[in-house]
Design a protein around this motif. Structure first.
Motif, PDB file in Angstrom:
ATOM      1  N   ALA A 184       0.818  -1.215   0.000  1.00  0.00           N
ATOM      2  CA  ALA A 184       0.000   0.000   0.000  1.00  0.00           C
ATOM      3  C   ALA A 184       0.849   1.261   0.000  1.00  0.00           C
ATOM      4  CB  ALA A 184      -0.927   0.001   1.219  1.00  0.00           C
ATOM      5  N   VAL A 185       1.995   1.240   0.686  1.00  0.00           N
ATOM      6  CA  VAL A 185       2.784   2.454   0.890  1.00  0.00           C
ATOM      7  C   VAL A 185       3.786   2.707  -0.229  1.00  0.00           C
ATOM      8  CG1 VAL A 185       4.473   3.560   2.418  1.00  0.00           C
ATOM      9  CG2 VAL A 185       2.459   2.437   3.384  1.00  0.00           C
ATOM     10  N   VAL A 186       4.433   1.672  -0.727  1.00  0.00           N
ATOM     11  CA  VAL A 186       5.516   1.878  -1.706  1.00  0.00           C
ATOM     12  C   VAL A 186       5.085   2.680  -2.928  1.00  0.00           C
ATOM     13  CG1 VAL A 186       6.998   0.640  -3.344  1.00  0.00           C
ATOM     14  CG2 VAL A 186       7.057   0.080  -0.933  1.00  0.00           C
ATOM     15  N   PRO A 187       3.901   2.470  -3.489  1.00  0.00           N
ATOM     16  CA  PRO A 187       3.542   3.263  -4.674  1.00  0.00           C
ATOM     17  C   PRO A 187       3.487   4.776  -4.438  1.00  0.00           C
ATOM     18  CG  PRO A 187       2.113   1.361  -4.496  1.00  0.00           C
ATOM     19  CD  PRO A 187       2.903   1.431  -3.216  1.00  0.00           C
ATOM     20  N   VAL A 188       3.297   5.197  -3.188  1.00  0.00           N
ATOM     21  CA  VAL A 188       3.204   6.629  -2.910  1.00  0.00           C
ATOM     22  C   VAL A 188       4.413   7.150  -2.129  1.00  0.00           C
ATOM     23  CG1 VAL A 188       0.677   6.611  -2.982  1.00  0.00           C
ATOM     24  CG2 VAL A 188       1.852   6.311  -0.786  1.00  0.00           C
ATOM     25  N   LEU A 189       5.406   6.313  -1.931  1.00  0.00           N
ATOM     26  CA  LEU A 189       6.601   6.709  -1.192  1.00  0.00           C
ATOM     27  C   LEU A 189       7.455   7.635  -2.050  1.00  0.00           C
ATOM     28  CD1 LEU A 189       7.609   5.972   1.639  1.00  0.00           C
ATOM     29  CD2 LEU A 189       8.987   4.177   0.586  1.00  0.00           C
ATOM     30  N   GLU A 190       7.811   8.773  -1.506  1.00  0.00           N
ATOM     31  CA  GLU A 190       8.613   9.751  -2.225  1.00  0.00           C
ATOM     32  C   GLU A 190       9.962   9.139  -2.611  1.00  0.00           C
ATOM     33  OE1 GLU A 190       7.155  10.178   0.704  1.00  0.00           O
ATOM     34  OE2 GLU A 190       5.943  12.002   0.654  1.00  0.00           O
ATOM     35  N   PRO A 191      10.552   9.565  -3.733  1.00  0.00           N
ATOM     36  CA  PRO A 191      11.800   8.964  -4.221  1.00  0.00           C
ATOM     37  C   PRO A 191      12.926   8.905  -3.187  1.00  0.00           C
ATOM     38  CG  PRO A 191      10.891  10.416  -5.886  1.00  0.00           C
ATOM     39  CD  PRO A 191      10.042  10.593  -4.655  1.00  0.00           C
ATOM     40  N   GLU A 192      13.124   9.978  -2.426  1.00  0.00           N
ATOM     41  CA  GLU A 192      14.218   9.970  -1.446  1.00  0.00           C
ATOM     42  C   GLU A 192      13.950   8.976  -0.316  1.00  0.00           C
ATOM     43  OE1 GLU A 192      11.365  13.213  -0.238  1.00  0.00           O
ATOM     44  OE2 GLU A 192      12.297  12.644  -2.123  1.00  0.00           O
ATOM     45  N   ARG A 193      12.683   8.764   0.001  1.00  0.00           N
ATOM     46  CA  ARG A 193      12.328   7.784   1.034  1.00  0.00           C
ATOM     47  C   ARG A 193      12.510   6.358   0.500  1.00  0.00           C
ATOM     48  NH1 ARG A 193      10.243  10.495   5.260  1.00  0.00           N
ATOM     49  NH2 ARG A 193       9.531  12.601   4.844  1.00  0.00           N
ATOM     50  N   ARG A 194      12.143   6.140  -0.747  1.00  0.00           N
ATOM     51  CA  ARG A 194      12.382   4.836  -1.390  1.00  0.00           C
ATOM     52  C   ARG A 194      13.868   4.513  -1.421  1.00  0.00           C
ATOM     53  NH1 ARG A 194       9.251   2.361  -5.893  1.00  0.00           N
ATOM     54  NH2 ARG A 194       7.150   3.131  -5.670  1.00  0.00           N
ATOM     55  N   THR A 195      14.665   5.503  -1.788  1.00  0.00           N
ATOM     56  CA  THR A 195      16.111   5.307  -1.870  1.00  0.00           C
ATOM     57  C   THR A 195      16.683   4.939  -0.508  1.00  0.00           C
ATOM     58  OG1 THR A 195      16.284   6.824  -3.738  1.00  0.00           O
ATOM     59  CG2 THR A 195      18.296   6.426  -2.467  1.00  0.00           C
ATOM     60  N   TRP A 196      16.276   5.656   0.528  1.00  0.00           N
ATOM     61  CA  TRP A 196      16.768   5.353   1.871  1.00  0.00           C
ATOM     62  C   TRP A 196      16.406   3.927   2.264  1.00  0.00           C
ATOM     63  CZ3 TRP A 196      15.063   3.615   6.524  1.00  0.00           C
ATOM     64  CH2 TRP A 196      15.953   3.742   7.595  1.00  0.00           C
ATOM     65  N   LEU A 197      15.142   3.531   2.030  1.00  0.00           N
ATOM     66  CA  LEU A 197      14.705   2.180   2.387  1.00  0.00           C
ATOM     67  C   LEU A 197      15.476   1.134   1.595  1.00  0.00           C
ATOM     68  CD1 LEU A 197      12.899   0.222   3.915  1.00  0.00           C
ATOM     69  CD2 LEU A 197      11.117   0.635   2.188  1.00  0.00           C
ATOM     70  N   ALA A 198      15.654   1.356   0.310  1.00  0.00           N
ATOM     71  CA  ALA A 198      16.396   0.398  -0.521  1.00  0.00           C
ATOM     72  C   ALA A 198      17.836   0.266  -0.029  1.00  0.00           C
ATOM     73  CB  ALA A 198      16.363   0.833  -1.987  1.00  0.00           C
ATOM     74  N   GLU A 199      18.480   1.390   0.281  1.00  0.00           N
ATOM     75  CA  GLU A 199      19.864   1.330   0.763  1.00  0.00           C
ATOM     76  C   GLU A 199      19.955   0.610   2.100  1.00  0.00           C
ATOM     77  OE1 GLU A 199      21.138   5.417   0.679  1.00  0.00           O
ATOM     78  OE2 GLU A 199      21.379   5.393  -1.504  1.00  0.00           O
ATOM     79  N   ALA A 200      19.003   0.865   2.996  1.00  0.00           N
ATOM     80  CA  ALA A 200      19.000   0.193   4.296  1.00  0.00           C
ATOM     81  C   ALA A 200      18.762  -1.306   4.124  1.00  0.00           C
ATOM     82  CB  ALA A 200      17.932   0.814   5.201  1.00  0.00           C
ATOM     83  N   LEU A 201      17.818  -1.678   3.277  1.00  0.00           N
ATOM     84  CA  LEU A 201      17.553  -3.107   3.044  1.00  0.00           C
ATOM     85  C   LEU A 201      18.750  -3.810   2.411  1.00  0.00           C
ATOM     86  CD1 LEU A 201      13.832  -3.214   1.842  1.00  0.00           C
ATOM     87  CD2 LEU A 201      14.791  -4.209   3.934  1.00  0.00           C
ATOM     88  N   ARG A 202      19.396  -3.150   1.461  1.00  0.00           N
ATOM     89  CA  ARG A 202      20.592  -3.751   0.849  1.00  0.00           C
ATOM     90  C   ARG A 202      21.680  -4.005   1.892  1.00  0.00           C
ATOM     91  NH1 ARG A 202      19.748   0.132  -3.066  1.00  0.00           N
ATOM     92  NH2 ARG A 202      18.668  -0.714  -4.850  1.00  0.00           N
ATOM     93  N   MET A 203      21.776  -3.117   2.859  1.00  0.00           N
ATOM     94  CA  MET A 203      22.784  -3.256   3.896  1.00  0.00           C
ATOM     95  C   MET A 203      22.465  -4.427   4.831  1.00  0.00           C
ATOM     96  SD  MET A 203      24.223  -0.327   6.508  1.00  0.00           S
ATOM     97  CE  MET A 203      24.265   0.877   5.192  1.00  0.00           C
TER      98      MET A 203
END
Length: 185
Positions: free
Chosen positions: A155-174
């Motif tokens: 529900a949230v990812v489609p409306v997540l702002e680009p900088e927030r998506r990037t932060w989450l992706a970087e944290a998950l990759r780590m």
């Protein structure tokens, strides 16, 4: 949604869990069994004092509840506190206790993931209530996602702002380089 007991708490706290994500979306997406909040570890005593009339239990060790005595400092490994108004009432408040040092929040499952404490406020925060940033909440839900966590993510990812998506992706990759959520980020 939010128990009035936190009105007596003088420390900072953030609405967390599914309610925080619903606030970000501007609508309720599913039923919620309780209300989750995040509190920083150094403010735990003030929290316990604010909940003096509640039945309060620490998950210590994790997965097992034990009473949290007034005045007791919880050990560093304790991150969850369950609260109910009386011993026979249902659990209605879950408190996540996170660590922060010198204004920097540290993810409890991997301290390499950090963020300025001021950046824990999500866009749904107001002067009356801090709401945990959606990307931080999704990271919290990512370890072993349950069906409701998967639904929250979808529900949230489609409306997540680009900088927030990037932060989450970087944290998950780590913390989990092969996490299935990375494909959607």
């Amino acid at each position: 949604m939010l128990p009035g007991a936190l009105a007596a708490f003088t420390g900072r706290w953030w609405l967390a869990g599914g309610w925080a994500l619903d606030r970000h979306l501007g609508r309720q997406t599913r039923e919620h069994g309780d209300t989750d909040v995040l509190v920083l570890r150094h403010e735990q005593r003030a929290l316990r004092e604010a909940l003096a009339d509640w039945d309060v239990h620490a998950a210590d060790p994790p997965g097992h509840l034990r009473p949290w005595a007034p005045g007791e400092q919880l050990p560093d490994g304790v991150h969850d506190v369950w609260c109910r108004r009386t011993p026979t009432a249902p659990w209605s408040l879950q408190v996540m206790i996170d660590d922060a040092d010198e204004g920097v929040w540290r993810y409890r499952r991997d301290v390499r993931v950090t963020r300025p404490v001021g950046d824990l406020d999500g866009p749904a925060s107001t002067d009356a209530m801090r709401v945990l940033a959606p990307e931080v909440q999704l990271l919290q839900k990512s370890k072993q996602p349950r069906p409701k966590d998967e639904a929250d993510f979808a529900a949230v990812v489609p409306v997540l702002e680009p900088e927030r998506r990037t932060w989450l992706a970087e944290a998950l990759r780590m913390v989990s380089p092969s996490h299935p959520w990375l494909a959607a980020l």
